[in-house]
Design a protein around this motif. Structure first.
Motif, mmCIF file in Angstrom:
data_model
loop_
_atom_site.group_PDB
_atom_site.id
_atom_site.type_symbol
_atom_site.label_atom_id
_atom_site.label_comp_id
_atom_site.label_asym_id
_atom_site.label_seq_id
_atom_site.Cartn_x
_atom_site.Cartn_y
_atom_site.Cartn_z
ATOM 1 N N ASP A 2 0.836 -1.204 0.000
ATOM 2 C CA ASP A 2 0.000 0.000 0.000
ATOM 3 C C ASP A 2 0.868 1.249 0.000
ATOM 4 O O ASP A 2 1.783 1.388 0.812
ATOM 5 N N VAL A 3 0.544 2.151 -0.914
ATOM 6 C CA VAL A 3 1.271 3.418 -1.031
ATOM 7 C C VAL A 3 0.267 4.564 -1.038
ATOM 8 O O VAL A 3 -0.725 4.534 -1.762
ATOM 9 N N ARG A 4 0.534 5.543 -0.222
ATOM 10 C CA ARG A 4 -0.297 6.747 -0.165
ATOM 11 C C ARG A 4 0.496 7.874 -0.818
ATOM 12 O O ARG A 4 1.658 8.115 -0.456
ATOM 13 N N LEU A 5 -0.091 8.559 -1.770
ATOM 14 C CA LEU A 5 0.623 9.620 -2.476
ATOM 15 C C LEU A 5 0.735 10.881 -1.631
ATOM 16 O O LEU A 5 -0.209 11.290 -0.964
ATOM 17 N N PHE A 6 1.896 11.468 -1.666
ATOM 18 C CA PHE A 6 2.161 12.756 -1.036
ATOM 19 C C PHE A 6 2.539 13.690 -2.181
ATOM 20 O O PHE A 6 3.669 13.681 -2.654
ATOM 21 N N ILE A 7 1.553 14.446 -2.682
ATOM 22 C CA ILE A 7 1.766 15.298 -3.849
ATOM 23 C C ILE A 7 1.939 16.749 -3.402
ATOM 24 O O ILE A 7 1.004 17.362 -2.890
ATOM 25 N N PRO A 8 3.123 17.318 -3.578
ATOM 26 C CA PRO A 8 3.370 18.708 -3.183
ATOM 27 C C PRO A 8 2.455 19.683 -3.914
ATOM 28 O O PRO A 8 1.975 19.406 -5.023
ATOM 29 N N CYS A 9 2.232 20.846 -3.299
ATOM 30 C CA CYS A 9 1.312 21.847 -3.851
ATOM 31 C C CYS A 9 1.631 22.209 -5.302
ATOM 32 O O CYS A 9 0.759 22.214 -6.162
ATOM 33 N N PHE A 10 2.904 22.512 -5.568
ATOM 34 C CA PHE A 10 3.255 22.990 -6.902
ATOM 35 C C PHE A 10 3.190 21.882 -7.949
ATOM 36 O O PHE A 10 2.944 22.144 -9.128
ATOM 37 N N VAL A 11 3.383 20.626 -7.540
ATOM 38 C CA VAL A 11 3.217 19.510 -8.464
ATOM 39 C C VAL A 11 1.743 19.365 -8.815
ATOM 40 O O VAL A 11 1.367 19.195 -9.980
ATOM 41 N N ASP A 12 0.888 19.457 -7.806
ATOM 42 C CA ASP A 12 -0.554 19.373 -8.011
ATOM 43 C C ASP A 12 -1.045 20.470 -8.952
ATOM 44 O O ASP A 12 -1.858 20.221 -9.845
ATOM 45 N N GLN A 13 -0.532 21.670 -8.781
ATOM 46 C CA GLN A 13 -1.029 22.811 -9.548
ATOM 47 C C GLN A 13 -0.353 23.001 -10.901
ATOM 48 O O GLN A 13 -0.994 23.447 -11.862
ATOM 49 N N LEU A 14 0.922 22.669 -10.998
ATOM 50 C CA LEU A 14 1.684 22.994 -12.209
ATOM 51 C C LEU A 14 2.165 21.782 -13.007
ATOM 52 O O LEU A 14 2.323 21.870 -14.224
ATOM 53 N N PHE A 15 2.421 20.645 -12.330
ATOM 54 C CA PHE A 15 2.978 19.486 -13.021
ATOM 55 C C PHE A 15 2.222 18.199 -12.677
ATOM 56 O O PHE A 15 2.827 17.200 -12.268
ATOM 57 N N PRO A 16 0.901 18.192 -12.820
ATOM 58 C CA PRO A 16 0.132 16.995 -12.426
ATOM 59 C C PRO A 16 0.501 15.751 -13.212
ATOM 60 O O PRO A 16 0.360 14.630 -12.709
ATOM 61 N N CYS A 31 2.044 -1.974 -6.666
ATOM 62 C CA CYS A 31 1.590 -1.223 -5.491
ATOM 63 C C CYS A 31 0.117 -0.836 -5.619
ATOM 64 O O CYS A 31 -0.370 -0.550 -6.717
ATOM 65 N N THR A 32 -0.564 -0.814 -4.502
ATOM 66 C CA THR A 32 -1.922 -0.289 -4.438
ATOM 67 C C THR A 32 -1.812 1.166 -4.000
ATOM 68 O O THR A 32 -1.377 1.457 -2.883
ATOM 69 N N VAL A 33 -2.197 2.078 -4.897
ATOM 70 C CA VAL A 33 -1.958 3.504 -4.679
ATOM 71 C C VAL A 33 -3.239 4.224 -4.287
ATOM 72 O O VAL A 33 -4.280 4.044 -4.911
ATOM 73 N N SER A 34 -3.161 5.062 -3.250
ATOM 74 C CA SER A 34 -4.308 5.873 -2.835
ATOM 75 C C SER A 34 -3.874 7.323 -2.686
ATOM 76 O O SER A 34 -2.681 7.626 -2.535
ATOM 77 N N TYR A 35 -4.863 8.214 -2.711
ATOM 78 C CA TYR A 35 -4.584 9.644 -2.597
ATOM 79 C C TYR A 35 -5.731 10.337 -1.870
ATOM 80 O O TYR A 35 -6.900 10.144 -2.213
ATOM 81 N N ASP A 36 -5.401 11.118 -0.883
ATOM 82 C CA ASP A 36 -6.395 11.879 -0.143
ATOM 83 C C ASP A 36 -6.596 13.221 -0.833
ATOM 84 O O ASP A 36 -5.698 14.065 -0.844
ATOM 85 N N GLU A 37 -7.767 13.436 -1.405
ATOM 86 C CA GLU A 37 -8.034 14.666 -2.143
ATOM 87 C C GLU A 37 -8.083 15.898 -1.247
ATOM 88 O O GLU A 37 -8.050 17.028 -1.737
ATOM 89 N N ASN A 38 -8.180 15.696 0.065
ATOM 90 C CA ASN A 38 -8.172 16.821 0.994
ATOM 91 C C ASN A 38 -6.762 17.245 1.392
ATOM 92 O O ASN A 38 -6.585 18.219 2.116
ATOM 93 N N GLN A 39 -5.770 16.512 0.909
ATOM 94 C CA GLN A 39 -4.377 16.839 1.223
ATOM 95 C C GLN A 39 -4.028 18.223 0.687
ATOM 96 O O GLN A 39 -4.409 18.583 -0.420
ATOM 97 N N THR A 40 -3.309 18.979 1.492
ATOM 98 C CA THR A 40 -2.873 20.304 1.040
ATOM 99 C C THR A 40 -1.356 20.393 1.154
ATOM 100 O O THR A 40 -0.646 19.529 0.672
ATOM 101 N N CYS A 41 -0.859 21.432 1.829
ATOM 102 C CA CYS A 41 0.583 21.665 1.905
ATOM 103 C C CYS A 41 1.197 20.976 3.117
ATOM 104 O O CYS A 41 0.525 20.733 4.121
#
Length: 240
Positions: A2-16, A31-41
């Motif tokens: 299990d892997v949870r994504l940690f996507i930095p702000c600028f990656v989310d906004q500029l380099f998705p 890997c089983t990948v998940s992402y919390d859409e409420n994640q911020t900075c």
């Protein structure tokens, strides 16, 4: 795994697209990948700018969102990874979440570090015909101690000719708000880094950190130079 994504702000906004390519690689490896859409900075920009209390509030949100999940937290950024691993234990020292933060620190990884050190993978079947040079970001090299892992992964990309530039451990000049506060110095450092890359005959600069690449790409575009930049996740997702 299990892997949870940690996507930095600028990656989310500029380099998705880089985030999606990271998912592509992780899922290929089972890997089983998940992402919390409420994640911020993660709180790093405010912390580095001196707004420690405001930063702590953001950090607390990040901790709350991730301590209830035991999955590995994987990010396409050594800068943000390094902040969580090296500064969260100080920010939350002797607090009610002290132990939870220590656990979070132990399972937070930069993308290439996770591939090489946890999954024990160095060859993914990627193909990309390009002559490239690798930029060691300060965060990767100094905060996360990442040096050989990305190079091992790139050496196994079919068609990729990896050449080392001079002073490859020297800062590119970005440094977050440093590039704004000390613009002439920042630009001079980018000039040095780009010229070192050009002297190798490389067509592309590859790195683990899009913050560095964004800074260098801005300089390259301004000067109209025959050079492009690529995040290593985009390279590893190529050709298959």
């Amino acid at each position: 795994m299990d892997v949870r994504l940690f996507i930095p702000c600028f990656v989310d906004q500029l380099f998705p697209e880089t985030a999606f390519n990271m998912i592509k690689v992780l899922e290929k490896l089972g890997c089983t990948v998940s992402y919390d859409e409420n994640q911020t900075c993660c709180g790093q920009p405010a912390y580095n700018a001196g707004f420690r209390e405001e930063s702590k509030a953001v950090c607390e949100k990040f901790v709350r969102e991730n301590i209830s999940n035991s999955a590995y937290l994987v990010a396409p950024s050594a800068s943000c990874t390094g902040f969580v691993r090296n500064y969260y234990p100080k920010i939350f020292d002797n607090s009610s979440v002290h132990n939870e933060v220590r656990d979070l620190r132990s399972r937070t990884y930069e993308f290439t570090e996770f591939l090489v050190d946890v999954l024990k993978v160095e060859k993914l079947g990627a193909r990309l015909a390009v002559k490239a040079t690798y930029h060691d970001s300060c965060a990767a090299l100094r905060e996360c101690k990442i040096k050989e892992g990305p190079r091992k992964l790139l050496s196994n990309v079919e068609g990729l000719d990896l050449v080392e530039m001079a002073d490859n451990e020297t800062c590119c000049g970005f440094g977050g708000t440093f590039a704004i506060k000390y613009e002439p110095i920042s630009i001079s450092m980018a000039d040095q880094k780009v010229n070192n890359a050009l002297q190798t005959g490389a067509e592309c600069i590859i790195s683990t950190d899009l913050s560095c690449l964004m800074h260098l790409d801005g300089y390259i575009r301004k000067k109209g130079l025959p050079l492009k930049t690529m995040h290593i996740a985009d390279v590893l997702a190529s050709g298959w």
